[in-house]
Design a protein around this motif. Structure first.
Motif, PDB file in Angstrom:
ATOM      1  N   ASN A 174       0.997  59.639   2.083  1.00 25.00           N
ATOM      2  CA  ASN A 174       0.806  61.145   2.136  1.00 25.00           C
ATOM      3  C   ASN A 174       0.844  61.711   0.847  1.00 25.00           C
ATOM      4  O   ASN A 174       0.232  62.557   0.268  1.00 25.00           O
ATOM      5  N   LEU A 175       1.956  61.518   0.092  1.00 29.08           N
ATOM      6  CA  LEU A 175       2.356  61.937  -1.180  1.00 29.08           C
ATOM      7  C   LEU A 175       1.428  61.713  -2.051  1.00 29.08           C
ATOM      8  O   LEU A 175       0.966  62.685  -2.922  1.00 29.08           O
ATOM      9  N   LEU A 176       0.982  60.431  -2.171  1.00 31.13           N
ATOM     10  CA  LEU A 176      -0.095  60.075  -3.093  1.00 31.13           C
ATOM     11  C   LEU A 176      -1.267  60.778  -3.052  1.00 31.13           C
ATOM     12  O   LEU A 176      -1.849  60.972  -3.887  1.00 31.13           O
ATOM     13  N   ARG A 177      -1.595  61.005  -1.910  1.00 37.74           N
ATOM     14  CA  ARG A 177      -2.960  61.614  -1.405  1.00 37.74           C
ATOM     15  C   ARG A 177      -2.875  62.997  -1.888  1.00 37.74           C
ATOM     16  O   ARG A 177      -3.852  63.582  -2.552  1.00 37.74           O
ATOM     17  N   SER A 178      -1.778  63.721  -1.690  1.00 39.71           N
ATOM     18  CA  SER A 178      -1.445  64.794  -2.201  1.00 39.71           C
ATOM     19  C   SER A 178      -1.383  65.330  -3.439  1.00 39.71           C
ATOM     20  O   SER A 178      -1.848  66.388  -3.985  1.00 39.71           O
ATOM     21  N   LYS A 179      -0.977  64.084  -4.161  1.00 45.02           N
ATOM     22  CA  LYS A 179      -1.424  64.341  -5.788  1.00 45.02           C
ATOM     23  C   LYS A 179      -2.627  63.654  -6.187  1.00 45.02           C
ATOM     24  O   LYS A 179      -2.735  63.473  -7.308  1.00 45.02           O
ATOM     25  N   ASN A 180      -3.653  63.501  -5.398  1.00 48.14           N
ATOM     26  CA  ASN A 180      -4.887  63.081  -5.589  1.00 48.14           C
ATOM     27  C   ASN A 180      -5.031  61.635  -6.355  1.00 48.14           C
ATOM     28  O   ASN A 180      -5.798  61.315  -7.021  1.00 48.14           O
ATOM     29  N   ARG A 181      -3.751  60.864  -5.690  1.00 46.24           N
ATOM     30  CA  ARG A 181      -3.940  59.475  -6.344  1.00 46.24           C
ATOM     31  C   ARG A 181      -4.593  58.564  -5.136  1.00 46.24           C
ATOM     32  O   ARG A 181      -4.938  57.456  -5.622  1.00 46.24           O
ATOM     33  N   VAL A 182      -5.070  59.267  -4.189  1.00 39.67           N
ATOM     34  CA  VAL A 182      -5.847  58.231  -3.119  1.00 39.67           C
ATOM     35  C   VAL A 182      -6.971  59.102  -2.959  1.00 39.67           C
ATOM     36  O   VAL A 182      -7.129  60.380  -2.331  1.00 39.67           O
ATOM     37  N   VAL A 183      -8.237  58.425  -2.963  1.00 37.97           N
ATOM     38  CA  VAL A 183      -9.598  59.071  -3.047  1.00 37.97           C
ATOM     39  C   VAL A 183     -10.368  58.192  -2.250  1.00 37.97           C
ATOM     40  O   VAL A 183     -10.181  57.040  -2.163  1.00 37.97           O
ATOM     41  N   LYS A 184     -11.539  58.851  -1.963  1.00 30.40           N
ATOM     42  CA  LYS A 184     -12.500  57.864  -1.028  1.00 30.40           C
ATOM     43  C   LYS A 184     -13.483  57.505  -2.026  1.00 30.40           C
ATOM     44  O   LYS A 184     -14.101  58.290  -3.100  1.00 30.40           O
ATOM     45  N   GLY A 185     -14.030  56.301  -1.730  1.00 30.33           N
ATOM     46  CA  GLY A 185     -15.157  55.903  -2.566  1.00 30.33           C
ATOM     47  C   GLY A 185     -15.752  54.712  -1.939  1.00 30.33           C
ATOM     48  O   GLY A 185     -15.654  54.349  -0.774  1.00 30.33           O
ATOM     49  N   ALA A 186     -16.608  54.153  -2.875  1.00 27.25           N
ATOM     50  CA  ALA A 186     -17.303  52.921  -2.382  1.00 27.25           C
ATOM     51  C   ALA A 186     -17.009  51.658  -3.282  1.00 27.25           C
ATOM     52  O   ALA A 186     -16.736  52.002  -4.477  1.00 27.25           O
ATOM     53  N   HIS A 187     -16.925  50.516  -2.810  1.00 31.76           N
ATOM     54  CA  HIS A 187     -16.848  49.331  -3.848  1.00 31.76           C
ATOM     55  C   HIS A 187     -17.636  48.013  -3.482  1.00 31.76           C
ATOM     56  O   HIS A 187     -17.838  48.002  -2.278  1.00 31.76           O
ATOM     57  N   PRO A 188     -18.179  47.347  -4.462  1.00 32.45           N
ATOM     58  CA  PRO A 188     -19.000  46.302  -4.077  1.00 32.45           C
ATOM     59  C   PRO A 188     -17.923  45.087  -3.721  1.00 32.45           C
ATOM     60  O   PRO A 188     -16.948  44.541  -4.272  1.00 32.45           O
ATOM     61  N   VAL A 189     -18.379  44.087  -2.402  1.00 28.85           N
ATOM     62  CA  VAL A 189     -17.825  43.170  -2.091  1.00 28.85           C
ATOM     63  C   VAL A 189     -18.563  41.896  -1.953  1.00 28.85           C
ATOM     64  O   VAL A 189     -19.969  42.138  -1.835  1.00 28.85           O
ATOM     65  N   ARG A 190     -18.057  40.813  -2.133  1.00 30.45           N
ATOM     66  CA  ARG A 190     -19.099  39.650  -1.730  1.00 30.45           C
ATOM     67  C   ARG A 190     -19.189  39.712  -0.189  1.00 30.45           C
ATOM     68  O   ARG A 190     -18.346  39.864   0.533  1.00 30.45           O
ATOM     69  N   TRP A 191     -20.397  39.422  -0.002  1.00 30.37           N
ATOM     70  CA  TRP A 191     -20.666  39.484   1.585  1.00 30.37           C
ATOM     71  C   TRP A 191     -21.493  38.545   2.136  1.00 30.37           C
ATOM     72  O   TRP A 191     -22.586  38.233   1.511  1.00 30.37           O
ATOM     73  N   CYS A 192     -21.120  38.035   3.306  1.00 23.07           N
ATOM     74  CA  CYS A 192     -22.096  37.161   4.084  1.00 23.07           C
ATOM     75  C   CYS A 192     -23.143  37.789   4.853  1.00 23.07           C
ATOM     76  O   CYS A 192     -22.493  38.492   6.003  1.00 23.07           O
ATOM     77  N   PRO A 193     -24.226  37.839   4.871  1.00 24.55           N
ATOM     78  CA  PRO A 193     -25.317  38.421   5.507  1.00 24.55           C
ATOM     79  C   PRO A 193     -25.225  38.014   6.956  1.00 24.55           C
ATOM     80  O   PRO A 193     -25.450  38.671   8.029  1.00 24.55           O
ATOM     81  N   HIS A 194     -25.071  36.634   7.209  1.00 26.33           N
ATOM     82  CA  HIS A 194     -24.758  36.027   8.447  1.00 26.33           C
ATOM     83  C   HIS A 194     -23.618  36.549   9.326  1.00 26.33           C
ATOM     84  O   HIS A 194     -23.880  36.766  10.368  1.00 26.33           O
ATOM     85  N   ASP A 195     -22.687  36.239   8.828  1.00 27.86           N
ATOM     86  CA  ASP A 195     -21.233  36.544   9.335  1.00 27.86           C
ATOM     87  C   ASP A 195     -21.038  37.930   9.489  1.00 27.86           C
ATOM     88  O   ASP A 195     -20.258  38.428  10.229  1.00 27.86           O
ATOM     89  N   GLU A 196     -21.831  38.842   8.474  1.00 27.59           N
ATOM     90  CA  GLU A 196     -21.642  40.058   8.507  1.00 27.59           C
ATOM     91  C   GLU A 196     -19.917  40.547   8.100  1.00 27.59           C
ATOM     92  O   GLU A 196     -19.433  41.317   8.828  1.00 27.59           O
ATOM     93  N   ASN A 197     -19.600  39.878   7.136  1.00 24.27           N
ATOM     94  CA  ASN A 197     -18.411  40.112   6.829  1.00 24.27           C
ATOM     95  C   ASN A 197     -18.018  39.794   5.320  1.00 24.27           C
ATOM     96  O   ASN A 197     -18.755  39.054   4.755  1.00 24.27           O
ATOM     97  N   PRO A 198     -16.971  40.735   4.750  1.00 30.07           N
ATOM     98  CA  PRO A 198     -16.636  40.145   3.394  1.00 30.07           C
ATOM     99  C   PRO A 198     -16.156  38.550   3.341  1.00 30.07           C
ATOM    100  O   PRO A 198     -15.470  38.152   4.091  1.00 30.07           O
ATOM    101  N   VAL A 199     -16.555  37.971   2.224  1.00 36.64           N
ATOM    102  CA  VAL A 199     -15.884  36.572   1.976  1.00 36.64           C
ATOM    103  C   VAL A 199     -15.016  36.905   1.273  1.00 36.64           C
ATOM    104  O   VAL A 199     -15.003  37.205   0.002  1.00 36.64           O
ATOM    105  N   GLU A 200     -13.784  35.620   1.419  1.00 39.12           N
ATOM    106  CA  GLU A 200     -12.895  35.598   0.466  1.00 39.12           C
ATOM    107  C   GLU A 200     -12.938  34.109  -0.395  1.00 39.12           C
ATOM    108  O   GLU A 200     -13.700  33.440   0.350  1.00 39.12           O
TER     109      GLU A 200
END
Length: 954
Positions: free
Chosen positions: A164-190
RNA sequence: GCGGGGAUAACCAAGCGGCCAAAGGUGCAGGACUUAAGAUCCUGUCUCGCAGGAGUUCGUGGGUUCAAAUCCCAUUCCCCGCACCA
């Protein structure tokens, strides 16, 4: 103390005594404090040799600091948040054969016990007990009152507060990021989900939007600056393209690129298909320069890569230049191209020292590349890229960007272009294809609405640099690495859908990612001692605001939380006393992640006085040359090592095998020899109980003074090494070198100071091998050695005369033995002649001159010959002086000091050692000075030089 | 590719301008002790040497210096990290 060393009995005895006496449970007092922490272990397995190393290093430092007078806090907790424990529980529950094998055989957990740990909670419970037990049997001086697990409800309250504190200091923000993705499993792959292409990374291309009427032809590039040098576009006539609605634009890309676009955060809608051929011959507008360029055919364009449409920069890209050259004289009339494409002028935009105006042209001729299908084209491309990237500078062609380094331009341009709406980012694997375990080809997907810690924020990084600048990094070479990693760190997704942990307070569908929740928990150790005085619900934000940050008052905090005001006061006082962390000691794998986040979160949350002070790094442990693996083996658990060798031997061995970031190799042959050495140590101490008499009270021989003197050096070196956390060097001095000194002392017949030495030695060893030292120390009837004072070097006991005496004795013995070996006789009589006194004078004079930096043959001779006492030796002096000059040139300062400042009588020293020498050699030994040689049938005495007597053997 | 670390005698591992033929350990060889084994202790372990000496070595090739394993440049090879995973 028993005659034979029984490690387990001794270990157990002292661990019990420490625990009963609560000597490692510190409270604030008027001493200076030292707060050391080590990253808590993750609870998905038993502690192994790697932990043993890291933790033992920490314990040695904790014990050392305690013995030099600090009030030391060394706490420990357990890490359980994240996905692996959940995954492990699933595997055990379904009795996955591989998992069962690994945990049964490598982690040595009986099958019937495995049956009882099938839920994450049971696993956490089980391994936290196991780990605690392991840390106890190896004798770590941990304050166990403060232990916790990261899934405890109280702990979660702190994480909630932190985020909560980090968010109030604008250290937590909303965004998007690219991940490796399996279209079949519909899941990120590790990583472990990948069948092929594990090494592939996600690369961000800049997509430049060329305009064809109302449509857009996007070109993917890693070098956006080259858009200033585009002469044409390339399209492969043989491949199928797709026209699609992308957000509110119409794009034309390869079919493959279209498929990839569907997984991005763009809205994509199919419109129709277009043959490559149809595009060729058309003209597009360069969105940056506004120039109109032709679309030309090229076979090298792959539909798999980027958008399937390539912008051509022949001045700087060998492929483009070659393709253009290949078109020379080709009939392009079927594409309605009438102009002579080979006359298209190249546009240069980068100046680089290695090449002329057109680097691509130079590289092609340098490597003699034939055409675009020549494999050497790839090589030329890499060469140009590398040179331009490192030493290239943009020219006036690029307008306002002129003069900037190519290596710095990419992010700037991409940012500017996107802002102008003429570019985009396109993610691509560095290697293709990437195949999931299920067999499907993976793509890159943008995960939307993700919570991020915006580590890339320059103002945040600035603070971390400041923090780093005031910290000690051990070893110091790694400071630059930390700096690099801070620079490199990007925003990090800090929430996950799965796994154990604390929910994101404002978005409870997400769980806080487990690296983010282990950044400032060192402060929680201070709270953890008080847990039974309140319920989790009482740990409201105000509690942490006051206890950690000093905001508000104890009184208001008490009334808001309902916690006793005195408790709150104590916690705050404790915090102010113990914080900040004085030292965080860790394995090197945590540099680019945990340790970095540790710094980021501290600077974001705490005032400067509570920023961390030092980080120390150590390397890994391998087993008999093989890398350890938790999941495949080999693995050596802490518990089994201690069972086999006892705590002290395990500690001593793991510390002595490698320094700092070097990896250590655990070899059973070597630890066996450590065991032997250690048993010798035990026996030595058993035979001669320690005592603390005043060493100066009785008649001491050279050898006794030598031993005392040597001890001071060992203490000095050990202390210095410990202060620099060079633990291996510390062990070498405190144990191995001391052992050799003692052996020499015994061999020389030394007895007088043995008990005193052992009394000091065990204190010198106590941080490394505390159990045996307590056991030996117990005979002196004093309190815990763990709380005793670490030895301090006593300068007055350093005796350079005694050292010279031992040096000459040792040298002489070695020389005699060597001669005997060479001439192969059994000596009946050995005569030694110490150097004539005039030679000593020459030496001293030479050293004095060296110190004044005026040593040379001429000045030395002048000075010597002005002395009437030298006259009788006038014939011999020059030759000897010549020799002495070379000797003195390479002499270390300490030796020079000893030789000039100490009143040392060689003959007397040898006389004192004569019994020893004759006993070693096995015959009678006579000693003369070369001034009055006595018996000297072969005239050997004239060969004698200072510190090196002449020898005659018959 | 980028960044970091590394390459030293049979092996591990110190040294990071003169004390370096290079600490310490292991292995190996010889010797002492012991009925024997083990343990322990001593000696040796690059090459040559019947007087304590000499010669050639520290990944490879250059360079700086009176002097380089150590400093500089180039080059080869090895390890680690490059992320949303602890």
């Amino acid at each position: 103390m028993k005659e034979w060393y029984n490690p387990h009995e001794i270990d157990e005895k002292w661990q019990r005594k420490w625990s009963e006496a609560r000597i490692f449970e510190p409270e604030p007092d008027d001493r200076e404090k030292f707060f050391i922490t080590i990253p808590y272990p993750y609870l998905n397995g038993n502690l192994h040799a790697g932990h043993t190393r890291t933790f033992t290093i920490g314990d040695v430092i904790a014990r050392y600091k305690r013995m030099v007078g600090y009030n030391v806090l060394f706490p420990m907790g357990f890490h359980a948040t994240g996905t692996p424990i959940v995954g492990l529980a699933e595997q055990i529950a379904k009795k996955d054969p591989e998992t069962m094998r690994v945990y049964n055989q490598l982690h040595q957990i009986p099958l019937e016990v495995l049956d009882t740990i099938q839920t994450p909670e049971q696993i956490v419970e089980f391994f936290s007990k196991e780990d605690e037990a392991a840390m106890k049997i190896i004798g770590f001086s941990i304050d166990w009152r403060r232990k916790f697990t990261t899934t405890d409800p109280h702990y979660k309250k702190m994480i909630t507060w932190q985020f909560n504190l980090l968010r109030s200091k604008n250290r937590v923000v909303k965004g998007a990021h690219p991940v490796r993705w399996c279209p079949h499993d519909e899941n990120p792959v590790e990583d472990h989900d990948i069948l092929k292409g594990e090494d592939a990374t996600i690369i961000d291309y800049t997509l430049i939007k060329f305009r064809l009427g109302g449509d857009i032809l996007p070109c993917a590039t890693l070098r956006p600056e080259t858009v200033f040098g585009v002469t044409n576009l390339w399209v492969n006539p043989k491949i199928l393209h797709v026209k699609a609605r992308v957000n509110d634009e119409t794009w034309i890309v390869s079919k493959e690129a279209y498929d990839k676009l569907k997984f991005t955060d763009k809205k994509v809608e199919f419109i129709g298909e277009i043959d490559g051929e149809e595009l060729i011959g058309k003209k597009v507008t360069n969105p940056i320069t506004g120039s109109l360029v032709l679309i030309l055919p090229a076979s090298f364009v792959s539909p798999e890569n980027g958008s399937g449409i390539v912008m051509s920069v022949p001045a700087h890209a060998p492929y483009d230049y070659l393709a253009l050259r290949d078109l020379k004289g080709a009939d392009l009339s079927k594409y309605a191209i009438t102009e002579d494409v080979s006359t298209i002028p190249l546009i240069s935009l980068i100046k680089v020292p290695e090449y002329g105006k057109y680097p691509a042209v130079d590289a092609v001729s340098e490597l003699k590349v034939k055409d675009q299908n020549d494999p050497k084209a790839e090589e030329a491309t890499k060469l140009v890229y590398r040179r331009e990237f490192h030493s290239g500078v943009l020219t006036e062609t690029t307008g306002k960007y002129a003069g900037m380094a190519v290596s710095k331009i990419k992010d700037v341009l991409t940012h500017d272009f996107i802002e102008q709406g003429i570019a985009d980012i396109f993610y691509e694997f560095s290697e293709q294809p990437v195949i999931c375990r299920c067999g499907a080809t993976c793509v890159i997907k943008m995960v939307k609405d993700q919570w991020f810690l915006n580590y890339s924020d320059p103002s945040w990084k600035e603070q971390v640099y400041e923090c780093l600048g005031n910290m000690q990094i051990i070893p110091p070479e790694l400071r630059v690495e930390f700096g690099n990693k801070i620079d490199w760190l990007k925003d990090k997704a800090c929430a996950r859908r799965k796994g154990l942990g604390t929910r994101v307070p404002w978005d409870p569908e997400w769980v806080i990612e487990s690296l983010g929740d282990s950044t400032i928990y060192m402060g929680y150790y201070i709270v953890a001692k008080y847990l039974d005085e309140f319920e989790p619900e009482q740990l409201k934000a105000e509690f942490f605001n006051y206890c950690f940050l000093g905001e508000g008052t104890a009184q208001t905090t008490a009334s808001i939380t309902g916690i006793d005001e005195s408790t709150i006061n104590s916690i705050r006082q404790d915090f102010l006393y113990w914080y900040p962390v004085d030292l965080r000691s860790s394995g090197k794998d945590l540099i680019p992640n945990h340790l970095l986040f540790f710094l980021f979160h501290h600077v974001a949350i705490f005032p400067k006085i509570h920023w961390p002070r030092a980080i120390a790094i150590n390397g890994f442990v391998s087993l008999e040359g093989q890398k350890m693996s938790k999941s495949k083996g080999p693995i050596l658990t802490l518990k089994s090592a201690v069972k086999e060798y006892g705590a002290d031997i395990t500690r001593l061995y793991i510390l002595s095998t490698a320094e700092h970031v070097q990896d250590a190799d655990w070899r059973s042959a070597d630890i066996e020899s450590t065991r032997k050495q250690f048993e010798r140590f035990y026996k030595m101490a058993f035979d001669c109980p320690p005592c603390d008499r005043n060493a100066g009270n009785y008649e001491l021989k050279f050898i006794d003074k030598w031993m005392l003197s040597k001890l001071q050096y060992r203490i000095k070196e050990t202390t210095d090494a410990l202060n620099k956390m060079e633990i291996r060097r510390a062990v070498q001095n405190a144990f191995y070198h001391m052992m050799n000194d003692m052996k020499w002392y015994e061999r020389r017949g030394g007895v007088a100071v043995k008990a005193d030495i052992i009394g000091v030695w065990i204190r010198l060893m106590a941080p490394f091998t505390p159990h045996i030292c307590e056991e030996i120390h117990e005979r002196s009837g004093k309190d815990f050695i763990s709380l005793d004072k670490f030895p301090e070097a006593n300068i007055s006991l350093i005796d350079r005369g005694a050292e010279l005496a031992e040096e000459i004795t040792g040298n002489t013995l070695r020389d005699i033995e060597e001669i005997i070996r060479l001439i192969r006789i059994k000596p009946k009589r050995v005569v030694l002649y110490t150097a004539a006194s005039w030679k000593k004078k020459v030496l001293v004079k030479a050293i004095m001159m060296k110190k004044d930096n005026v040593l040379d043959m001429k000045t030395l001779m002048n000075a010597l010959m002005s002395d009437p006492l030298m006259r009788p030796f006038a014939k011999e002096v020059p030759k000897f002086a010549q020799k002495i000059i070379t000797d003195v040139q390479g002499m270390e300062k300490e030796m020079m000091d000893s030789l000039t400042e100490v009143d040392f009588d060689e003959t007397k020293a040898l006389y004192e050692a004569v019994d020893f020498l004759s006993c070693e050699i096995g015959c009678n030994i006579e000693i003369y000075s070369a001034d009055e040689p006595g018996y000297d049938p072969q005239g050997k005495s004239k060969h004698a030089v200072p510190m090196r007597p002449a020898i005659f053997i018959e």
